[in-house]
Design a protein around this motif. Structure first.
Motif, PDB file in Angstrom:
ATOM      1  N   TRP A   4       0.512 115.482  66.394  1.00  0.00           N
ATOM      2  CA  TRP A   4       0.670 114.086  66.797  1.00  0.00           C
ATOM      3  C   TRP A   4       0.340 114.024  68.273  1.00  0.00           C
ATOM      4  CZ3 TRP A   4       4.179 111.298  69.987  1.00  0.00           C
ATOM      5  CH2 TRP A   4       4.145 109.916  69.798  1.00  0.00           C
ATOM      6  N   CYS A   5      -0.609 113.179  68.659  1.00  0.00           N
ATOM      7  CA  CYS A   5      -1.068 113.212  70.048  1.00  0.00           C
ATOM      8  C   CYS A   5      -0.770 111.940  70.822  1.00  0.00           C
ATOM      9  CB  CYS A   5      -2.553 113.555  70.110  1.00  0.00           C
ATOM     10  SG  CYS A   5      -3.606 112.368  69.268  1.00  0.00           S
TER      11      CYS A   5
ATOM     12  N   TYR B  14      -5.756 106.024  72.027  1.00  0.00           N
ATOM     13  CA  TYR B  14      -6.901 106.564  71.284  1.00  0.00           C
ATOM     14  C   TYR B  14      -7.759 107.476  72.161  1.00  0.00           C
ATOM     15  CZ  TYR B  14     -11.277 106.806  68.748  1.00  0.00           C
ATOM     16  OH  TYR B  14     -12.405 107.266  68.120  1.00  0.00           O
TER      17      TYR B  14
ATOM     18  N   SER C  99      -7.075 109.165  74.958  1.00  0.00           N
ATOM     19  CA  SER C  99      -6.468 110.438  75.330  1.00  0.00           C
ATOM     20  C   SER C  99      -6.382 111.365  74.120  1.00  0.00           C
ATOM     21  CB  SER C  99      -5.086 110.240  75.969  1.00  0.00           C
ATOM     22  OG  SER C  99      -4.178 109.716  75.035  1.00  0.00           O
ATOM     23  N   CYS C 100      -6.229 110.804  72.923  1.00  0.00           N
ATOM     24  CA  CYS C 100      -6.203 111.626  71.711  1.00  0.00           C
ATOM     25  C   CYS C 100      -7.581 112.208  71.420  1.00  0.00           C
ATOM     26  CB  CYS C 100      -5.707 110.813  70.522  1.00  0.00           C
ATOM     27  SG  CYS C 100      -3.931 110.553  70.566  1.00  0.00           S
TER      28      CYS C 100
ATOM     29  N   GLU D 141      -7.788 115.131  73.741  1.00  0.00           N
ATOM     30  CA  GLU D 141      -6.938 116.234  73.280  1.00  0.00           C
ATOM     31  C   GLU D 141      -7.553 116.921  72.065  1.00  0.00           C
ATOM     32  OE1 GLU D 141      -2.356 116.981  71.766  1.00  0.00           O
ATOM     33  OE2 GLU D 141      -2.802 115.253  73.038  1.00  0.00           O
ATOM     34  N   ARG D 142      -8.090 116.126  71.153  1.00  0.00           N
ATOM     35  CA  ARG D 142      -8.728 116.681  69.964  1.00  0.00           C
ATOM     36  C   ARG D 142      -9.946 117.524  70.361  1.00  0.00           C
ATOM     37  NH1 ARG D 142     -12.818 114.744  67.112  1.00  0.00           N
ATOM     38  NH2 ARG D 142     -13.055 115.493  64.987  1.00  0.00           N
TER      39      ARG D 142
ATOM     40  N   LEU E 108      -9.374 112.056  63.740  1.00  0.00           N
ATOM     41  CA  LEU E 108      -8.150 111.376  64.170  1.00  0.00           C
ATOM     42  C   LEU E 108      -7.739 110.402  63.070  1.00  0.00           C
ATOM     43  CD1 LEU E 108      -8.644 110.363  67.907  1.00  0.00           C
ATOM     44  CD2 LEU E 108      -7.014 111.991  66.973  1.00  0.00           C
TER      45      LEU E 108
ATOM     46  N   TYR F 115      -4.734 107.355  62.209  1.00  0.00           N
ATOM     47  CA  TYR F 115      -3.677 106.522  62.780  1.00  0.00           C
ATOM     48  C   TYR F 115      -2.552 106.389  61.761  1.00  0.00           C
ATOM     49  CZ  TYR F 115      -1.133 102.690  64.802  1.00  0.00           C
ATOM     50  OH  TYR F 115      -0.131 101.916  65.332  1.00  0.00           O
TER      51      TYR F 115
ATOM     52  N   TYR G  18      -1.480 108.546  66.780  1.00  0.00           N
ATOM     53  CA  TYR G  18      -2.599 109.259  66.183  1.00  0.00           C
ATOM     54  C   TYR G  18      -2.229 110.698  65.854  1.00  0.00           C
ATOM     55  CZ  TYR G  18      -5.452 105.344  67.642  1.00  0.00           C
ATOM     56  OH  TYR G  18      -5.969 104.094  67.796  1.00  0.00           O
TER      57      TYR G  18
END
Length: 95
Positions: free
Chosen positions: A47-48, A52, A54-55, A58-59, A71, A73, A88
């Motif tokens: 879970w990030c 959106y 920043s995810c 991170e991904r 990703l 939601y 996300y």
């Protein structure tokens, strides 16, 4: 009555997915899906957060070391305890 409840739940999930910008884009990023040789126990979810962009970053970081899924939601963090927040999630597994 049960069918009506099921229909409502499915429709609600579809609406919440459409209400978030970038979800369709995330699915089209060419992300790999777990190979048949990957066991369910080998796939972990992360879970990030709510943002959106920043995810996506991170991904991308995870993609350097792991295979990653698209990703997704979720209206509520599936691993939450107590107060739950939406955000996300993406799956990852060893390369």
């Amino acid at each position: 009555m049960k069918n009506l409840v099921k229909t409502f739940i499915v429709a609600g999930a579809a609406v919440s997915a459409l209400a978030v910008p970038g979800v369709a884009m995330a699915a089209q990023e060419g992300a790999a899906t777990p190979a048949a040789s990957v066991g369910v126990a080998d796939v972990k979810s992360r879970w990030c957060g709510h943002n959106y962009n920043s995810c996506v970053r991170e991904r991308s970081e995870f993609a350097r070391y792991y295979n990653v899924g698209p990703l997704q939601y979720f209206p509520v963090d599936p691993g939450c305890a107590g107060i739950c927040y939406n955000g996300y999630v993406f799956d990852y597994w060893n390369k």
